[in-house]
Design a protein around this motif. Structure first.
Motif, PDB file in Angstrom:
ATOM      1  N   ALA A  27      -4.749-100.746  -0.434  1.00  0.00           N
ATOM      2  CA  ALA A  27      -3.556-100.857   0.023  1.00  0.00           C
ATOM      3  C   ALA A  27      -2.933-102.001  -0.884  1.00  0.00           C
ATOM      4  N   LEU A  28      -1.665-101.931  -1.240  1.00  0.00           N
ATOM      5  CA  LEU A  28      -1.073-102.907  -2.143  1.00  0.00           C
ATOM      6  C   LEU A  28      -0.482-103.928  -1.303  1.00  0.00           C
ATOM      7  N   ARG A  29      -0.049-103.565  -0.115  1.00  0.00           N
ATOM      8  CA  ARG A  29       0.775-104.261   0.880  1.00  0.00           C
ATOM      9  C   ARG A  29       0.268-104.048   2.389  1.00  0.00           C
ATOM     10  N   ASP A  30       0.593-104.743   3.361  1.00  0.00           N
ATOM     11  CA  ASP A  30       0.729-104.290   4.801  1.00  0.00           C
ATOM     12  C   ASP A  30       1.456-102.861   4.941  1.00  0.00           C
ATOM     13  N   ILE A  31       0.873-101.959   5.625  1.00  0.00           N
ATOM     14  CA  ILE A  31       1.459-100.696   5.863  1.00  0.00           C
ATOM     15  C   ILE A  31       1.274-100.398   7.384  1.00  0.00           C
ATOM     16  N   GLU A  32       2.546-100.038   7.847  1.00  0.00           N
ATOM     17  CA  GLU A  32       2.758 -99.777   9.279  1.00  0.00           C
ATOM     18  C   GLU A  32       2.219 -98.234   9.789  1.00  0.00           C
ATOM     19  N   PRO A  33       1.757 -98.284  10.801  1.00  0.00           N
ATOM     20  CA  PRO A  33       1.573 -96.781  11.284  1.00  0.00           C
ATOM     21  C   PRO A  33       2.740 -96.024  11.134  1.00  0.00           C
ATOM     22  N   GLY A  34       2.521 -94.779  10.568  1.00  0.00           N
ATOM     23  CA  GLY A  34       3.543 -93.655  10.379  1.00  0.00           C
ATOM     24  C   GLY A  34       4.029 -93.683   9.075  1.00  0.00           C
ATOM     25  N   GLN A  35       3.597 -94.874   8.072  1.00  0.00           N
ATOM     26  CA  GLN A  35       4.218 -94.669   6.704  1.00  0.00           C
ATOM     27  C   GLN A  35       3.194 -93.808   6.180  1.00  0.00           C
ATOM     28  N   GLU A  36       4.021 -93.239   4.888  1.00  0.00           N
ATOM     29  CA  GLU A  36       3.055 -92.158   4.115  1.00  0.00           C
ATOM     30  C   GLU A  36       2.333 -93.322   2.971  1.00  0.00           C
ATOM     31  N   LEU A  37       1.077 -92.874   2.705  1.00  0.00           N
ATOM     32  CA  LEU A  37       0.584 -93.639   1.556  1.00  0.00           C
ATOM     33  C   LEU A  37       0.725 -93.227   0.479  1.00  0.00           C
ATOM     34  N   THR A  38       1.008 -93.933  -0.586  1.00  0.00           N
ATOM     35  CA  THR A  38       1.443 -93.224  -2.031  1.00  0.00           C
ATOM     36  C   THR A  38       0.800 -94.357  -3.016  1.00  0.00           C
ATOM     37  N   ILE A  39       0.741 -93.602  -4.430  1.00  0.00           N
ATOM     38  CA  ILE A  39       0.410 -94.274  -5.522  1.00  0.00           C
ATOM     39  C   ILE A  39       1.601 -93.862  -6.687  1.00  0.00           C
ATOM     40  N   ASP A  40       1.469 -94.439  -7.732  1.00  0.00           N
ATOM     41  CA  ASP A  40       2.459 -94.138  -8.765  1.00  0.00           C
ATOM     42  C   ASP A  40       1.496 -93.353  -9.781  1.00  0.00           C
ATOM     43  N   TYR A  41       1.695 -92.257  -9.908  1.00  0.00           N
ATOM     44  CA  TYR A  41       1.205 -91.285 -10.841  1.00  0.00           C
ATOM     45  C   TYR A  41       1.218 -91.600 -12.418  1.00  0.00           C
ATOM     46  N   ALA A  42       2.589 -92.155 -12.457  1.00  0.00           N
ATOM     47  CA  ALA A  42       2.624 -92.666 -13.845  1.00  0.00           C
ATOM     48  C   ALA A  42       2.074 -91.742 -14.999  1.00  0.00           C
ATOM     49  N   LEU A  43       2.670 -90.354 -14.898  1.00  0.00           N
ATOM     50  CA  LEU A  43       2.089 -89.307 -15.508  1.00  0.00           C
ATOM     51  C   LEU A  43       2.745 -89.511 -17.286  1.00  0.00           C
ATOM     52  N   THR A  44       1.846 -89.550 -18.063  1.00  0.00           N
ATOM     53  CA  THR A  44       2.063 -89.500 -19.530  1.00  0.00           C
ATOM     54  C   THR A  44       1.799 -87.911 -20.280  1.00  0.00           C
ATOM     55  N   VAL A  45       2.776 -87.693 -21.273  1.00  0.00           N
ATOM     56  CA  VAL A  45       2.667 -86.383 -21.904  1.00  0.00           C
ATOM     57  C   VAL A  45       2.741 -86.717 -23.454  1.00  0.00           C
ATOM     58  N   GLU A  46       2.262 -86.126 -24.255  1.00  0.00           N
ATOM     59  CA  GLU A  46       2.418 -86.156 -25.563  1.00  0.00           C
ATOM     60  C   GLU A  46       3.757 -85.561 -25.840  1.00  0.00           C
ATOM     61  N   GLY A  47       4.333 -86.230 -26.690  1.00  0.00           N
ATOM     62  CA  GLY A  47       5.766 -85.717 -27.384  1.00  0.00           C
ATOM     63  C   GLY A  47       6.881 -86.346 -26.500  1.00  0.00           C
ATOM     64  N   ARG A  48       8.040 -85.800 -26.725  1.00  0.00           N
ATOM     65  CA  ARG A  48       9.420 -86.384 -26.205  1.00  0.00           C
ATOM     66  C   ARG A  48       9.457 -86.139 -24.825  1.00  0.00           C
TER      67      ARG A  48
END
Length: 203
Positions: free
Chosen positions: A107-128
């Motif tokens: 956990a990055l911070r306090d999370i309350e019951p019912g909140q969805e747990l998430t991460i930043d995918y920060a996808l990278t792909v070759e090209g424009r």
């Protein structure tokens, strides 16, 4: 004799998510920096990832690959646990890191019951980053500062290394990268997501 009292309630439950498909939701208060779960699954090589993508005719970009370095990828879709249902958010409340070849979610911070747990995918792909590509990886997190896509915000000076036909971001040591591979026979570009900082059981 000291007796350890365990919290009988699991940290999270899996249910339908307003972001996408299934998601993980806090089942009790989760404190900042608390270890939430390990991301589990079959351990395969990048060569195997590319082989599977080349033979997959589903045309889906939905995969559960998590790059742990040294050419090893954890496939959460094979023998994995509920950690594979973590969704993306542009302002996540969790992060992932690799420790001794294993991936943990913290956990990055306090999370309350019912909140969805998430991460930043920060996808990278070759090209424009084309309009089509941004739409293909459109974000639905609805955060006030949502960048509109799961693709990582690029910096002009950002360096990239290409290994085994995969785009590899130069994340600092100890940071995790999640590999998300477009599994269309016509498009074998490898996409990865990288956490900002972090550690990942599940349930």
């Amino acid at each position: 004799m000291t007796q350890t009292v365990r919290n009988p309630r699991p940290r999270f439950v899996t249910r339908r998510s307003p972001v996408h498909g299934r998601g993980l939701f806090a089942n009790r208060v989760i404190a900042a920096a608390e270890l939430i779960c390990e991301y589990k699954g079959a351990r395969i090589t990048w060569r195997e990832v590319l082989r599977r993508c080349a033979t997959d005719t589903s045309g889906s970009d939905h995969t559960f690959y998590f790059d742990v370095g040294d050419g090893t990828v954890i496939d959460g879709g094979e023998g994995g646990n509920n950690a594979r249902w973590l969704n993306h958010a542009c302002t996540p409340n969790c992060e992932a890191e690799v420790m001794d070849g294993r991936v943990f979610i913290r956990a990055l911070r306090d999370i309350e019951p019912g909140q969805e747990l998430t991460i930043d995918y920060a996808l990278t792909v070759e090209g424009r980053y084309t309009v089509e590509l941004r739409e293909r990886f459109r974000c639905h997190c609805a955060a006030p500062d949502c960048r509109g896509t799961m693709l990582e915000k690029r910096r002009a000076s950002r360096r990239k290394a290409v290994e085994s036909d995969a785009v590899r971001s130069s994340a600092p040591e100890g940071q995790a990268e999640v590999a998300v591979v477009p599994c269309s026979a016509a498009d074998e570009r490898v996409v990865q997501r990288r956490s900002q900082n972090a550690l990942p059981q599940c349930g």
